[in-house]
Design a protein around this motif. Sequence first.
Motif, PDB file in Angstrom:
ATOM      1  N   SER A   1       0.668  -1.108  -0.070  1.00  0.00           N
ATOM      2  CA  SER A   1      -0.023  -0.064  -0.010  1.00  0.00           C
ATOM      3  C   SER A   1       0.795   1.235  -0.095  1.00  0.00           C
ATOM      4  CB  SER A   1      -0.770   0.188   1.216  1.00  0.00           C
ATOM      5  OG  SER A   1      -0.256   0.100   2.378  1.00  0.00           O
ATOM      6  N   ARG A   2       1.878   1.180   0.666  1.00  0.00           N
ATOM      7  CA  ARG A   2       2.726   2.361   0.798  1.00  0.00           C
ATOM      8  C   ARG A   2       3.610   2.762  -0.622  1.00  0.00           C
ATOM      9  NH1 ARG A   2       8.370   3.325   1.887  1.00  0.00           N
ATOM     10  NH2 ARG A   2       8.656   1.018   2.363  1.00  0.00           N
ATOM     11  N   MET A   3       3.942   1.625  -1.035  1.00  0.00           N
ATOM     12  CA  MET A   3       4.637   1.672  -2.585  1.00  0.00           C
ATOM     13  C   MET A   3       3.508   2.220  -3.469  1.00  0.00           C
ATOM     14  SD  MET A   3       7.662   1.271  -1.958  1.00  0.00           S
ATOM     15  CE  MET A   3       8.272   1.445  -3.602  1.00  0.00           C
ATOM     16  N   THR A   4       2.483   1.558  -3.301  1.00  0.00           N
ATOM     17  CA  THR A   4       1.131   1.993  -4.301  1.00  0.00           C
ATOM     18  C   THR A   4       0.937   3.427  -4.242  1.00  0.00           C
ATOM     19  OG1 THR A   4       0.381  -0.043  -4.417  1.00  0.00           O
ATOM     20  CG2 THR A   4      -0.996   1.329  -5.217  1.00  0.00           C
ATOM     21  N   ARG A   5       0.676   4.069  -3.095  1.00  0.00           N
ATOM     22  CA  ARG A   5       0.579   5.352  -2.919  1.00  0.00           C
ATOM     23  C   ARG A   5       1.682   6.288  -3.291  1.00  0.00           C
ATOM     24  NH1 ARG A   5       1.890   9.095   0.842  1.00  0.00           N
ATOM     25  NH2 ARG A   5       0.484  10.858   1.245  1.00  0.00           N
ATOM     26  N   SER A   6       2.723   5.867  -3.188  1.00  0.00           N
ATOM     27  CA  SER A   6       3.875   6.656  -3.745  1.00  0.00           C
ATOM     28  C   SER A   6       3.898   6.541  -5.340  1.00  0.00           C
ATOM     29  CB  SER A   6       5.270   5.913  -3.212  1.00  0.00           C
ATOM     30  OG  SER A   6       6.252   6.777  -3.707  1.00  0.00           O
ATOM     31  N   PHE A   7       3.740   5.606  -6.014  1.00  0.00           N
ATOM     32  CA  PHE A   7       3.639   5.522  -7.459  1.00  0.00           C
ATOM     33  C   PHE A   7       2.573   6.475  -7.849  1.00  0.00           C
ATOM     34  CE2 PHE A   7       5.478   1.011  -7.182  1.00  0.00           C
ATOM     35  CZ  PHE A   7       6.698   1.357  -6.998  1.00  0.00           C
ATOM     36  N   MET A   8       1.474   6.116  -7.038  1.00  0.00           N
ATOM     37  CA  MET A   8       0.525   7.031  -7.632  1.00  0.00           C
ATOM     38  C   MET A   8       0.286   8.624  -7.535  1.00  0.00           C
ATOM     39  SD  MET A   8      -2.230   5.366  -9.038  1.00  0.00           S
ATOM     40  CE  MET A   8      -3.583   6.146  -8.997  1.00  0.00           C
ATOM     41  N   LEU A   9       0.929   8.831  -6.346  1.00  0.00           N
ATOM     42  CA  LEU A   9       0.890  10.223  -6.213  1.00  0.00           C
ATOM     43  C   LEU A   9       2.222  10.814  -7.385  1.00  0.00           C
ATOM     44  CD1 LEU A   9       1.497  10.551  -2.547  1.00  0.00           C
ATOM     45  CD2 LEU A   9      -0.330  11.350  -3.698  1.00  0.00           C
ATOM     46  N   ALA A  10       2.903  10.214  -7.854  1.00  0.00           N
ATOM     47  CA  ALA A  10       4.073  10.547  -8.852  1.00  0.00           C
ATOM     48  C   ALA A  10       3.072  10.732 -10.135  1.00  0.00           C
ATOM     49  CB  ALA A  10       5.175   9.729  -8.891  1.00  0.00           C
ATOM     50  N   GLN A  11       2.367   9.729 -10.346  1.00  0.00           N
ATOM     51  CA  GLN A  11       1.491   9.841 -11.797  1.00  0.00           C
ATOM     52  C   GLN A  11       0.554  11.143 -11.655  1.00  0.00           C
ATOM     53  OE1 GLN A  11       1.968   7.968 -14.596  1.00  0.00           O
ATOM     54  NE2 GLN A  11       3.897   7.423 -13.466  1.00  0.00           N
ATOM     55  N   LEU A  12      -0.241  11.336 -10.306  1.00  0.00           N
ATOM     56  CA  LEU A  12      -1.238  12.105 -10.522  1.00  0.00           C
ATOM     57  C   LEU A  12      -0.921  13.540 -10.516  1.00  0.00           C
ATOM     58  CD1 LEU A  12      -3.479  10.637  -7.432  1.00  0.00           C
ATOM     59  CD2 LEU A  12      -4.024  10.691  -9.924  1.00  0.00           C
ATOM     60  N   SER A  13       0.646  13.925 -10.404  1.00  0.00           N
ATOM     61  CA  SER A  13       1.086  15.144 -10.817  1.00  0.00           C
ATOM     62  C   SER A  13       1.470  15.464 -11.992  1.00  0.00           C
ATOM     63  CB  SER A  13       2.110  15.202  -9.480  1.00  0.00           C
ATOM     64  OG  SER A  13       3.129  14.358 -10.019  1.00  0.00           O
ATOM     65  N   GLN A  14       1.181  14.358 -12.997  1.00  0.00           N
ATOM     66  CA  GLN A  14       1.705  14.522 -14.327  1.00  0.00           C
ATOM     67  C   GLN A  14       0.587  15.397 -15.309  1.00  0.00           C
ATOM     68  OE1 GLN A  14       4.769  13.537 -15.435  1.00  0.00           O
ATOM     69  NE2 GLN A  14       5.141  12.890 -13.203  1.00  0.00           N
ATOM     70  N   GLU A  15       1.370  15.941 -16.109  1.00  0.00           N
ATOM     71  CA  GLU A  15       0.441  17.066 -16.956  1.00  0.00           C
ATOM     72  C   GLU A  15      -0.732  16.204 -17.559  1.00  0.00           C
ATOM     73  OE1 GLU A  15       2.881  19.127 -19.490  1.00  0.00           O
ATOM     74  OE2 GLU A  15       3.701  20.332 -17.976  1.00  0.00           O
ATOM     75  N   PHE A  16      -0.335  14.851 -18.316  1.00  0.00           N
ATOM     76  CA  PHE A  16      -1.511  13.944 -18.853  1.00  0.00           C
ATOM     77  C   PHE A  16      -2.748  13.913 -18.016  1.00  0.00           C
ATOM     78  CE2 PHE A  16       0.788  10.746 -16.762  1.00  0.00           C
ATOM     79  CZ  PHE A  16      -0.290   9.663 -16.651  1.00  0.00           C
ATOM     80  N   ILE A  17      -2.510  13.878 -16.762  1.00  0.00           N
ATOM     81  CA  ILE A  17      -3.579  13.685 -15.697  1.00  0.00           C
ATOM     82  C   ILE A  17      -4.600  14.900 -15.702  1.00  0.00           C
ATOM     83  CG2 ILE A  17      -4.412  13.217 -13.211  1.00  0.00           C
ATOM     84  CD1 ILE A  17      -3.318  10.925 -14.645  1.00  0.00           C
ATOM     85  N   ILE A  18      -3.873  16.136 -15.619  1.00  0.00           N
ATOM     86  CA  ILE A  18      -4.569  17.299 -15.825  1.00  0.00           C
ATOM     87  C   ILE A  18      -5.425  17.398 -17.092  1.00  0.00           C
ATOM     88  CG2 ILE A  18      -4.243  20.269 -15.709  1.00  0.00           C
ATOM     89  CD1 ILE A  18      -1.783  19.668 -14.005  1.00  0.00           C
ATOM     90  N   THR A  19      -4.546  17.068 -18.014  1.00  0.00           N
ATOM     91  CA  THR A  19      -5.434  17.094 -19.373  1.00  0.00           C
ATOM     92  C   THR A  19      -6.520  16.422 -19.556  1.00  0.00           C
ATOM     93  OG1 THR A  19      -3.135  17.555 -20.531  1.00  0.00           O
ATOM     94  CG2 THR A  19      -5.198  16.807 -21.877  1.00  0.00           C
ATOM     95  N   ALA A  20      -6.487  15.135 -19.000  1.00  0.00           N
ATOM     96  CA  ALA A  20      -7.847  13.873 -18.777  1.00  0.00           C
ATOM     97  C   ALA A  20      -8.803  14.596 -18.031  1.00  0.00           C
ATOM     98  CB  ALA A  20      -7.338  12.747 -18.006  1.00  0.00           C
ATOM     99  N   ARG A  21      -8.398  15.711 -16.819  1.00  0.00           N
ATOM    100  CA  ARG A  21      -9.469  16.012 -16.150  1.00  0.00           C
ATOM    101  C   ARG A  21     -10.260  17.174 -17.176  1.00  0.00           C
ATOM    102  NH1 ARG A  21      -6.041  15.685 -10.654  1.00  0.00           N
ATOM    103  NH2 ARG A  21      -6.952  13.646  -9.802  1.00  0.00           N
ATOM    104  N   VAL A  22      -9.405  17.983 -17.634  1.00  0.00           N
ATOM    105  CA  VAL A  22      -9.854  19.161 -18.596  1.00  0.00           C
ATOM    106  C   VAL A  22     -10.869  18.510 -19.755  1.00  0.00           C
ATOM    107  CG1 VAL A  22      -9.289  20.735 -20.086  1.00  0.00           C
ATOM    108  CG2 VAL A  22      -8.118  20.586 -18.013  1.00  0.00           C
ATOM    109  N   LYS A  23     -10.471  17.324 -20.133  1.00  0.00           N
ATOM    110  CA  LYS A  23     -11.212  16.684 -21.323  1.00  0.00           C
ATOM    111  C   LYS A  23     -12.723  16.295 -20.627  1.00  0.00           C
ATOM    112  CE  LYS A  23      -7.707  15.062 -24.226  1.00  0.00           C
ATOM    113  NZ  LYS A  23      -7.000  13.934 -24.800  1.00  0.00           N
ATOM    114  N   GLY A  24     -12.866  16.299 -19.226  1.00  0.00           N
ATOM    115  CA  GLY A  24     -14.134  16.070 -18.837  1.00  0.00           C
ATOM    116  C   GLY A  24     -14.208  14.577 -18.248  1.00  0.00           C
ATOM    117  N   LEU A  25     -13.279  13.929 -18.122  1.00  0.00           N
ATOM    118  CA  LEU A  25     -13.199  12.217 -17.726  1.00  0.00           C
ATOM    119  C   LEU A  25     -13.437  12.345 -16.255  1.00  0.00           C
ATOM    120  CD1 LEU A  25     -10.355  10.840 -19.624  1.00  0.00           C
ATOM    121  CD2 LEU A  25     -12.482  10.739 -20.360  1.00  0.00           C
ATOM    122  N   THR A  26     -14.287  11.314 -15.675  1.00  0.00           N
ATOM    123  CA  THR A  26     -14.641  11.294 -14.428  1.00  0.00           C
ATOM    124  C   THR A  26     -13.363  10.692 -13.722  1.00  0.00           C
ATOM    125  OG1 THR A  26     -15.074   8.908 -14.622  1.00  0.00           O
ATOM    126  CG2 THR A  26     -16.853  10.254 -14.950  1.00  0.00           C
TER     127      THR A  26
END
Length: 343
Positions: free
Chosen positions: A227-252
């Motif tokens: 769980s600790r490693m998963t959280r760390s990996f996910m935090l690194a991904q959620l700060s990427q620009e493509f995640i912001i782009t996906a949210r701007v496109k209206g994805l849930t």
Amino acid sequence: MILLAPGGRARRFSKRLSQVLVTLFGLLLLTFFIGRVMPIDPVLAIVGPDADQSTYQQVYHQLGFDQSLATQFWIYLGGLLHGDLGNALLTGKPVVDDILRVFPATLELATVAIIVGAGLGIPLGVWAAARRNSVVDYAVRIISLAGYSTPIFWVGMMGLLLFYAWLGWVGGAGRVDLGLDGIVPRRTGLLLVDALLAGNSAVFFNALNHLILPASLLGFHSLAYISRMTRSFMLAQLSQEFIITARVKGLTERQVIWNHAFRNILVQLLTVVALAYGSLLEGAVLIETVFSWPGFGSYLTGSLLLGDMNAVMGCVLVVGVIFVLLNLLSDMLYQLFDPRTKS
């Protein structure tokens, strides 16, 4: 992207296989020489402290200890290539037979434990990362800290006291009740599987009742790491620009987390889960001791206490092979899930 030709894949596999063989040979060499320089006299363990000098010298010669270390190693390697790891002092049987007898019990315990650990640890890690600095995040981090810092033997004893002695929800020590021991024919060594193959539901549910507590406690220990490693990996991904782009496109938010962020960490999680599984296979000594589980860890502990170097070296070699093979499996799965490895 340029994909590897079939010949390139073959060369890559051949190179990886040669690395594995070199690693295994190095492990074997290191294990052998450590076993020879340890301050334990295997001859004395065989003949006993009351044996006379002539008996001691006879056994010393029979074991080949009067030859050079290099000669002893090549003799040991030749026996290993023929499946001979020597005889165990604890049982008087070949070490290979002993390991084949006890390892399925640990395999069954560790497999259920990693299912619990990964099945709960990965969703908890993702959930904590998606709700960073929330109550959920703090709760998951506290659980991870507790799983890491609490001694596993203490958790095992408290679990037995609470769930077995007081509440009576689970079975006690061992893999099955004494009255049901030996009823099911041994086919795979995995008691749950053997009970299903024999169609004996009484043994199956009794074995499951004995298995659930030690497997859950081991799973809780691996859950903390996963769980600790998963959280760390996910935090690194959620700060990427493509995640912001996906949210701007209206994805849930669910689509953003699972279809975009989580898919990018899947390859990393494969290594984490594989290494956690290997650690469970070789590190279940304390739980097996607390629960009198007749597995690989208990066998290794008994061999160490007796000074049985044949059994100890065989067990260490098995542990090394497990980790090497799990790493090789991770590399193969990388190519299946990550197209970048084909370029």
